[in-house]
Design a protein around this motif. Structure first.
Motif, short mmCIF file in Angstrom:
data_model
loop_
_atom_site.label_atom_id
_atom_site.label_comp_id
_atom_site.label_asym_id
_atom_site.label_seq_id
_atom_site.Cartn_x
_atom_site.Cartn_y
_atom_site.Cartn_z
N ALA A 64 46.19 20.27 91.78
CA ALA A 64 44.94 21.25 92.10
C ALA A 64 45.36 21.93 93.39
CB ALA A 64 44.05 20.36 92.11
N GLU A 65 45.88 21.62 94.40
CA GLU A 65 46.45 22.10 95.78
C GLU A 65 47.56 23.17 95.22
OE1 GLU A 65 44.45 22.30 97.85
OE2 GLU A 65 43.30 20.59 97.68
N MET A 66 48.40 22.79 94.40
CA MET A 66 49.40 23.58 94.24
C MET A 66 48.95 24.96 93.54
SD MET A 66 52.34 22.78 94.99
CE MET A 66 53.58 23.92 93.93
N ASP A 67 47.88 24.63 92.93
CA ASP A 67 47.12 26.04 92.08
C ASP A 67 46.54 26.81 93.25
OD1 ASP A 67 48.07 25.56 89.76
OD2 ASP A 67 46.16 24.92 89.02
N VAL A 68 46.12 26.29 94.23
CA VAL A 68 45.42 27.10 95.28
C VAL A 68 46.42 27.89 95.93
CG1 VAL A 68 44.17 26.79 97.42
CG2 VAL A 68 43.45 25.18 95.67
N LEU A 69 47.72 27.24 96.46
CA LEU A 69 48.55 27.71 96.73
C LEU A 69 49.34 28.69 95.88
CD1 LEU A 69 50.81 27.72 99.47
CD2 LEU A 69 52.14 26.02 98.00
N VAL A 107 43.39 21.69 83.36
CA VAL A 107 44.57 21.11 83.54
C VAL A 107 45.49 22.15 84.53
CG1 VAL A 107 46.71 20.53 82.15
CG2 VAL A 107 44.12 20.34 81.12
N HIS A 108 45.40 21.37 85.81
CA HIS A 108 45.95 22.27 86.86
C HIS A 108 47.57 22.70 86.51
CE1 HIS A 108 42.77 22.93 89.46
NE2 HIS A 108 42.41 21.73 89.31
N THR A 109 48.05 23.72 86.89
CA THR A 109 49.53 24.40 86.75
C THR A 109 49.73 24.79 85.37
OG1 THR A 109 50.82 22.33 86.46
CG2 THR A 109 50.24 22.69 88.65
N GLN A 137 46.24 33.54 87.03
CA GLN A 137 45.17 32.51 87.57
C GLN A 137 43.74 32.42 87.09
OE1 GLN A 137 43.38 34.44 91.26
NE2 GLN A 137 45.62 34.62 91.71
N GLY A 138 43.16 31.68 87.22
CA GLY A 138 41.67 31.46 86.64
C GLY A 138 41.02 30.48 87.32
N GLN A 139 39.65 30.03 87.03
CA GLN A 139 38.90 29.23 87.67
C GLN A 139 38.28 28.28 86.66
OE1 GLN A 139 36.14 30.65 90.94
NE2 GLN A 139 34.66 30.62 88.99
N THR A 140 38.04 27.08 87.05
CA THR A 140 37.34 26.19 86.17
C THR A 140 35.96 26.53 86.24
OG1 THR A 140 36.99 24.48 87.82
CG2 THR A 140 39.07 24.33 86.67
N SER A 141 35.14 25.73 85.32
CA SER A 141 33.74 25.95 85.27
C SER A 141 33.20 25.44 86.49
CB SER A 141 33.12 25.35 84.10
OG SER A 141 33.40 23.81 84.18
N GLY A 142 33.95 24.40 87.16
CA GLY A 142 33.31 23.95 88.21
C GLY A 142 33.87 24.83 89.53
N GLY A 143 34.71 25.95 89.24
CA GLY A 143 35.10 26.70 90.45
C GLY A 143 36.21 26.52 91.10
N THR A 147 46.14 27.85 87.51
CA THR A 147 47.19 28.75 87.04
C THR A 147 47.62 28.33 85.69
OG1 THR A 147 49.07 27.37 87.99
CG2 THR A 147 48.06 28.81 89.61
N LEU A 148 48.23 29.14 85.14
CA LEU A 148 48.41 29.22 83.65
C LEU A 148 49.73 28.95 83.28
CD1 LEU A 148 46.52 32.65 82.77
CD2 LEU A 148 45.48 30.37 82.90
N GLY A 149 50.58 28.26 84.19
CA GLY A 149 52.04 27.84 83.95
C GLY A 149 53.04 28.95 84.27
N ARG A 150 54.14 28.76 84.52
CA ARG A 150 55.06 29.82 84.77
C ARG A 150 55.09 30.95 84.01
NH1 ARG A 150 58.48 28.97 89.18
NH2 ARG A 150 58.04 30.95 89.33
#
Ligand code: ASP
Ligand code: MG
Length: 409
Positions: A64-69, A107-109, A137-143, A147-150
């Motif tokens: 989840a933090e990887m996605d933020v980064l 499903v993060h990353t 990039q996108g966002q879950t329903s929870g905000g 990310t969508l994979g390499r």
């Protein structure tokens, strides 16, 4: 007036100069009377740099933090591109994945797109903006940011085009389109003017990676026609679309190669139910990606199984298999890490006979030994010694006359 989605990959936005080039191109398209949505990647090297940075902080960072980064890479590009458009006197509006209404699962990353709300982007377009959307990039329903994979900016562009019911989707990259073979290997390879989704997918899965496979699958599922073109020139590109009758007249559309493959052969496997499953379950549990699998007909109650995988996974595969095979008496494992795969791909194969024979004859005449063979409805793959893969590609490419222009009858 048409609605056009353009995607610019990492190399196309790799420097300030190139970002200005993108700004000029999107404005030109808008001036021709169209609405333009530009999906951009992170500048080349940025995503890799962020991954490296994370590893320096932690060996096991949360996904989840990887996605933020990682999402920050694309966020830099949208702002810079919008600035470049504004500097040229245009109206650019940058939007993140979330602002663009891209909702994903959690499903993060490697998140999947669940829904796209197009309204905000439509509103910006209607007020005369060129809309710059952050790819990948996108966002879950929870905000939460996902990310969508390499390579996921391709998916953003295709899905965006589907959601906006765009008239045209253009994937701009650093090559002129999809080629009959890698031009660095086969100098007289040609640009393919039109290719079907299925051929594109088979080419990608066998080494010719122009686009993220998931995005091509998505395009196929939702019938999104798109072009692959070069962002640095105005040359025509490759149109990727539903197949039609005329496309079957070309037997082989292209040849792709994949180097750095390894082969494992397991000899003397008792020819009984459950043995292949034991072997491949163990490999799957170790998250090893297996490519070609060949088993011969059992002889004297024993069978031989060979499979290929990436060379980097070879050591892990042998250490995974050793304990499994120890339980099977008389079984022998051997490995070869010097092989490469060559695939000839074309939907025309379905309606033409003798295609495999033709390919094998060409390789044989050139003195190239074929090791393994597998086929699908539209693909013939062989493995050969890594040292001869370039020659094999040239031989097969020539034997199907792929260096001559496409004639559709
Ligand atoms: N920046 C992401 C990557 O490098 C997504 C993309 O470029 O499509 O994988
Ligand atoms: Mg990319």
């Amino acid at each position: 007036m048409a609605l056009i989605v353009q995607k610019y990959g990492g190399t196309s936005v790799g420097t300030p100069e190139r970002i200005k080039n993108v700004a000029r191109r999107v404005l030109e398209t808008q001036r021709e009377g169209h609405q333009v949505v530009a999906v951009v990647s992170a500048m080349s090297g940025v995503t890799d740099g962020l991954i490296k940075l994370a590893r320096e902080i932690s060996t096991d960072p949360s996904e989840a933090e990887m996605d933020v980064l990682l999402a920050t890479g694309e966020q830099q590009t949208i702002a810079l591109t919008a600035m470049a458009i504004n500097a040229l006197g245009g109206k650019g509006a940058s939007v993140t994945g979330a602002q663009a209404g891209i909702q994903t699962d959690g499903v993060h990353t490697k998140a999947r797109i669940a829904n796209i709300s197009p309204q905000h982007v439509h509103d910006l377009l209607d007020s005369g903006h060129v809309v710059i959307v952050a790819g990948f990039q996108g966002q879950t329903s929870g905000g939460r940011i996902t990310t969508l994979g390499r390579g996921g900016s391709d998916l953003t562009a295709i899905a965006r085009a589907a959601a906006l019911k765009a008239d045209l989707c253009q994937i701009f990259t650093d090559v002129d389109g999809v080629y009959t073979c890698d031009p660095r290997v086969v100098p007289d390879a040609r640009r393919i003017p039109v290719i079907s989704y299925e051929e594109m997918l088979e080419m990608a899965s066998s080494g010719s990676k122009v686009m993220q496979s998931r995005s091509v699958e998505f395009a196929k599922k939702f019938g999104v026609k798109f072009e692959v073109r070069n962002s640095m020139n105005a040359n025509p590109g490759t149109l990727v679309t539903e197949e039609d009758m005329s496309m079957e007249s070309v037997v082989i559309r292209g040849v792709s190669i994949e180097r750095d493959q390894a082969k494992i052969t397991i000899r003397g496997v008792p020819d009984q139910p459950g043995n292949a499953s034991q072997i491949f379950m163990a490999l799957a549990a170790a998250h090893l990606n297996i490519d070609m699998i060949v088993q011969n007909v059992g002889l004297d109650g024993k069978a031989n199984i060979s499979f290929t995988l990436h060379k980097n996974d070879l050591a892990k595969a042998t250490s995974t298999l050793n304990p499994v095979l120890a339980a099977l008496p008389g079984v022998l494992l051997s490995a070869d890490d010097g092989i490469a795969k060559l695939s000839a791909v074309g939907i025309g194969m379905r309606s033409h006979s003798g295609v495999a024979a033709h390919m094998f004859e060409a390789l044989g005449r050139a003195g190239i030994n074929i090791q393994m063979i597998t086929t699908s409805e539209i693909k013939i793959s062989v493995t050969v010694d890594q040292d001869v893969i370039a020659e094999a590609a040239r031989v097969v490419h020539k034997s199907f006359k792929l260096n001559e222009s496409f004639i559709t009858t």
